[in-house]
Design an enzyme around this catalytic site. Structure first.
Site, mmCIF file in Angstrom:
data_model
loop_
_atom_site.group_PDB
_atom_site.id
_atom_site.type_symbol
_atom_site.label_atom_id
_atom_site.label_comp_id
_atom_site.label_asym_id
_atom_site.label_seq_id
_atom_site.Cartn_x
_atom_site.Cartn_y
_atom_site.Cartn_z
ATOM 1 N N TYR A 96 -68.181 -12.231 27.054
ATOM 2 C CA TYR A 96 -67.493 -13.246 26.251
ATOM 3 C C TYR A 96 -68.425 -13.613 25.101
ATOM 4 C CZ TYR A 96 -65.092 -17.756 25.355
ATOM 5 O OH TYR A 96 -64.449 -18.822 24.792
ATOM 6 N N LYS A 126 -64.495 -10.105 24.962
ATOM 7 C CA LYS A 126 -63.700 -11.119 24.278
ATOM 8 C C LYS A 126 -64.511 -11.520 23.052
ATOM 9 C CE LYS A 126 -61.696 -15.641 24.071
ATOM 10 N NZ LYS A 126 -61.640 -17.031 24.567
ATOM 11 N N GLY A 152 -60.552 -13.406 19.771
ATOM 12 C CA GLY A 152 -60.512 -14.806 20.169
ATOM 13 C C GLY A 152 -60.439 -15.824 19.058
#
Length: 262
Positions: A96, A126, A152
């Site tokens: 992430y 992400k 994102g």
């Protein structure tokens, strides 16, 4: 689950486990994927949550970079991620990447080099950053489509799709999911003019609320008045959205005329 919008980093390990269990249970036969964010400042806690996510049948796990004592280069970051991923050796793993919040700005293009050798379960990223050059280089390197790149930054999704994003994860989709799905369909046709209309209108709303002061607490307020499901207050140090914000945001959202007429 337990990402930024869910205030995962403000929750205790036990709270995060409880939420993960409930999402996996409620999502059975309803959701294609339930990805659990297990990142934490403490490596043992992150490893504990990775083991837990694997035990309850999560589709995948994701990990944010530690953001107090930060990794300063790719090797340090990969070493941390590997120690978490190895605790769930059968579960797909996502990094992430959100440098505006973590301050960890190691390019993902660099991270990908040799990542499968270090983390065999590595599935993708992400990518919550506006650096579309780095994002484009990742897509270019991914010619065999080995990895997934989930974008994102909601207001730039159409640009990321054009570059080659596989999908998206964002807070806006909680209350404008249908409109964004219509944008995805338009892009797939392709009807770029229609896709742009949806992206521009989403951006118009976000531009309006950002000027009012828009964060996780305000997102919860918007989700509440759109869905009718009370999302509850944020956890300190965040403070709840003001009544003035709610009135103005609702009026703005109601005023938007979408291409589908709703």
């Amino acid at each position: 689950v337990n990402g930024t919008t869910g205030e995962g980093l403000s929750l205790s390990t036990q709270e995060r486990k409880q939420l993960a269990e409930e999402w996996v249970y409620q999502g059975k036969d309803k959701l294609d994927h339930v990805i659990i964010h297990v990142g934490a400042l403490s490596l043992p806690e992150s490893q504990e949550m990775a083991r837990h996510a694997a035990a309850i049948g999560a589709s995948a796990i994701a990990v944010i970079a530690p953001f107090f004592f930060k990794p300063t280069n790719k090797d340090e970051l990969v070493a941390f991620l590997q120690k978490v991923a190895s605790e769930a050796p059968e579960v797909p793993f996502y990094y992430y990447h959100i440098p505006p919040l973590t301050g960890v700005k190691i390019p993902i293009e660099e991270l990908l080099d040799g990542i499968k050798e270090r983390i065999p379960t590595f599935q993708g990223v992400k990518f919550s950053d506006t650096d579309l050059l780095d994002f484009a280089q990742c897509i270019s390197k991914n010619k065999g489509e080995q990895f997934e790149f989930l974008y994102g930054v909601d207001e730039q999704l159409l640009g990321a799709l054009a570059i080659g994003a596989n999908g998206a994860v964002g807070s806006t989709y909680n209350y404008l999911g249908q409109k964004n799905n219509l944008m995805l369909r338009a892009f797939a046709k392709p009807d770029l003019a229609l896709a742009r209309k949806y992206q521009f209108l989403t951006g118009e709303f976000l531009n309006f609320v950002i000027k009012l002061g828009f964060g996780v607490a305000q997102t919860k307020a918007v989700m509440t008045f759109v869905s009718g499901i009370p999302m509850g207050p944020p956890r300190p140090p965040l403070v709840g959205a003001s009544d003035e914000f709610i009135v103005k945001a609702k009026a703005k959202l109601d005023s938007i005329v979408w291409p589908d007429g709703n």
